[in-house]
Enzyme design. Sequence first.
Site, PDB file in Angstrom:
ATOM      1  N   ASN A 134       0.874  -1.175   0.000  1.00  0.00           N
ATOM      2  CA  ASN A 134       0.000   0.000   0.000  1.00  0.00           C
ATOM      3  C   ASN A 134       0.910   1.224   0.000  1.00  0.00           C
ATOM      4  O   ASN A 134       1.488   1.579   1.016  1.00  0.00           O
ATOM      5  CB  ASN A 134      -0.890  -0.037   1.242  1.00  0.00           C
ATOM      6  N   LYS A 172       3.356   0.791   3.042  1.00  0.00           N
ATOM      7  CA  LYS A 172       3.023  -0.257   4.021  1.00  0.00           C
ATOM      8  C   LYS A 172       3.112  -1.598   3.311  1.00  0.00           C
ATOM      9  O   LYS A 172       2.717  -1.692   2.142  1.00  0.00           O
ATOM     10  CB  LYS A 172       1.583  -0.087   4.503  1.00  0.00           C
ATOM     11  N   HIS A 188     -13.030   3.050  -0.007  1.00  0.00           N
ATOM     12  CA  HIS A 188     -12.980   2.019   1.064  1.00  0.00           C
ATOM     13  C   HIS A 188     -13.641   0.722   0.619  1.00  0.00           C
ATOM     14  O   HIS A 188     -14.115  -0.060   1.455  1.00  0.00           O
ATOM     15  CB  HIS A 188     -13.692   2.476   2.354  1.00  0.00           C
ATOM     16  N   LEU A 228     -15.997   3.640   9.854  1.00  0.00           N
ATOM     17  CA  LEU A 228     -15.811   4.913  10.550  1.00  0.00           C
ATOM     18  C   LEU A 228     -14.396   4.971  11.103  1.00  0.00           C
ATOM     19  O   LEU A 228     -14.076   4.284  12.082  1.00  0.00           O
ATOM     20  CB  LEU A 228     -16.822   5.055  11.701  1.00  0.00           C
ATOM     21  N   GLY A 271     -10.901   8.544   7.919  1.00  0.00           N
ATOM     22  CA  GLY A 271     -11.802   8.743   6.781  1.00  0.00           C
ATOM     23  C   GLY A 271     -12.965   7.786   6.970  1.00  0.00           C
ATOM     24  O   GLY A 271     -12.772   6.695   7.507  1.00  0.00           O
ATOM     25  N   ARG A 282     -12.458  16.159   7.545  1.00  0.00           N
ATOM     26  CA  ARG A 282     -13.255  16.430   6.334  1.00  0.00           C
ATOM     27  C   ARG A 282     -14.699  16.729   6.702  1.00  0.00           C
ATOM     28  O   ARG A 282     -15.234  16.152   7.657  1.00  0.00           O
ATOM     29  CB  ARG A 282     -13.182  15.242   5.377  1.00  0.00           C
ATOM     30  N   GLY A 317     -15.360   2.676  14.408  1.00  0.00           N
ATOM     31  CA  GLY A 317     -16.425   1.660  14.408  1.00  0.00           C
ATOM     32  C   GLY A 317     -16.066   0.425  15.216  1.00  0.00           C
ATOM     33  O   GLY A 317     -16.912  -0.173  15.876  1.00  0.00           O
ATOM     34  N   ASN A 360     -13.811   0.330  17.715  1.00  0.00           N
ATOM     35  CA  ASN A 360     -13.354   0.576  19.086  1.00  0.00           C
ATOM     36  C   ASN A 360     -14.242   1.454  19.957  1.00  0.00           C
ATOM     37  O   ASN A 360     -14.133   1.403  21.175  1.00  0.00           O
ATOM     38  CB  ASN A 360     -11.968   1.232  19.049  1.00  0.00           C
TER      39      ASN A 360
HETATM   40  P1  AMP Z   1      -8.529   4.497  11.196  1.00  0.00           P
HETATM   41  O1  AMP Z   1      -8.494   5.601  10.171  1.00  0.00           O
HETATM   42  O2  AMP Z   1      -9.424   3.371  10.796  1.00  0.00           O
HETATM   43  O3  AMP Z   1      -7.170   4.069  11.654  1.00  0.00           O
HETATM   44  O4  AMP Z   1      -9.241   5.119  12.496  1.00  0.00           O
HETATM   45  C1  AMP Z   1      -8.680   6.184  13.216  1.00  0.00           C
HETATM   46  C2  AMP Z   1      -9.733   6.728  14.173  1.00  0.00           C
HETATM   47  O5  AMP Z   1     -10.128   5.688  15.079  1.00  0.00           O
HETATM   48  C3  AMP Z   1      -9.223   7.885  15.021  1.00  0.00           C
HETATM   49  O6  AMP Z   1     -10.191   8.920  15.066  1.00  0.00           O
HETATM   50  C4  AMP Z   1      -9.098   7.259  16.395  1.00  0.00           C
HETATM   51  O7  AMP Z   1      -9.317   8.182  17.412  1.00  0.00           O
HETATM   52  C5  AMP Z   1     -10.230   6.249  16.378  1.00  0.00           C
HETATM   53  N1  AMP Z   1     -10.042   5.261  17.440  1.00  0.00           N
HETATM   54  C6  AMP Z   1      -9.081   4.313  17.576  1.00  0.00           C
HETATM   55  N2  AMP Z   1      -9.214   3.672  18.760  1.00  0.00           N
HETATM   56  C7  AMP Z   1     -10.278   4.216  19.385  1.00  0.00           C
HETATM   57  C8  AMP Z   1     -10.924   4.011  20.638  1.00  0.00           C
HETATM   58  N3  AMP Z   1     -10.487   3.086  21.502  1.00  0.00           N
HETATM   59  N4  AMP Z   1     -12.004   4.784  20.940  1.00  0.00           N
HETATM   60  C9  AMP Z   1     -12.440   5.722  20.087  1.00  0.00           C
HETATM   61  N5  AMP Z   1     -11.881   5.972  18.895  1.00  0.00           N
HETATM   62  C10 AMP Z   1     -10.811   5.241  18.553  1.00  0.00           C
END
Ligand code: AMP
Length: 396
Positions: free
Chosen positions: A7, A14, A179, A208, A211, A240, A332, A334
């Site tokens: 990627n 990556k 996505h 979620l 992005g 965004r 989504g 976490n």
């Molecule tokens: P991604 O782009 O999929 O890596 O997601 C990043 C987003 O996930 C960021 O806004 C992080 O704050 C959120 N995130 C990761 N872990 C948690 C968590 N334990 N609780 C809330 N948001 C989280």
Amino acid sequence: MKILVINCGSSSLKYQLMDMDGERVLAKGLVERIGLDGSLLTHRINESKIEIKKDIPNHKVAVQLVIDTLLHPEHGALNNLSEIAAVGHRVVHGGEKFARSVVIDEEVMAALRECSELAPLHNPANIIGIEACQALLPGVPQVAVFDTAFHQTMPKQAYIYGLPYEFYEKYGIRRYGFHGTSHKYVARRAARLLGRPLTELKLVTCHLGNGSSITAVKGGVSVDTSLGFGTISGTIMGTRCGDIDPAVIPFLMEKENLTPGEMNDILYKKSGLLGLSGVSSDARDIEAAAAAGNERAQLALEVLAYLTRKYIGAYAAAMGGLDAIVFTAGIGENSDIIRRLVCDGLEFLGAELDEEKNRVRGKEADVSTSASKVRILVIPTNEELMIAQETAELLS
Ligand code: AMP
């Protein structure tokens, strides 16, 4: 069969080496700051982490370093380069040309270059990564897996904008969606978890993260999705703006005397969670600030959840029903807080969240009550595995 997944971003790369027998990750890593000061490779194998700091002036050098690291007698994962059966590349934009993954040849490369106009920040970097792998792994099949391909099944009424039709014909202005690899992966997993054929299911998949996009998946194919021509519409994201009335754009440009580039910066980099809260683009920071009483942080969470809920309702209508809602990506997977906020008010659709089960983090789970007609699932996404699976499928 071993597949290398790549990627490539403009200054990063990556990688993940997967053994498809058992779908195991053998090694993975990240090259950062390619072409910049302080370039660095972080390589992970088993439980250990190795950092290599050295000058990495371009992507070809980065790929060579990845190969050398994978072949390293101590922290490598390969004895011989010929063990790599194929390389699967994440490619952001496949335009209307690619509705599925393809083995890359000269014709495909030419088409990818044509699509660069639609994704000027991403496709050129993806192409550089492919060229570097072609040069350093001659004879190894290279496969392109597109973020947009899964959404090519959308009906025209869902992808066309209400603009003069000639702009669609002249410039390809339409909804493409992104996505796709993630939406496809979690939709397949959802069918497994539900124990029902994907072809029978109506799902809304909510990716979620930093992005975000929400997709209506009917019978296993995407029939609508919230990102469009750019990666900005739909629910609000880290920085965004999500859905806004387009009338705001010329109005603001005039009032603030903005160039198109400056306006773009506001929409893509200064809005969303960051712009609303004034705190951060990171959902964890926003949740902490909201818990400490910051009203704008609380508002940012509520806007994210409200827009997501609106899409779930709209897509249930678009599909004529709903079997499950799937939450994935950083937020989504976490955030029990945001899942709770999204689902509040969806009971009329037959979707009821179980508070206790919803405490789950980063694991596959059904978080709906046993009485809930619509299942609510948490499914960690795995785009690398999906890319490796598509690559392996194409080879066989
Ligand atoms: P991604 O782009 O999929 O890596 O997601 C990043 C987003 O996930 C960021 O806004 C992080 O704050 C959120 N995130 C990761 N872990 C948690 C968590 N334990 N609780 C809330 N948001 C989280």
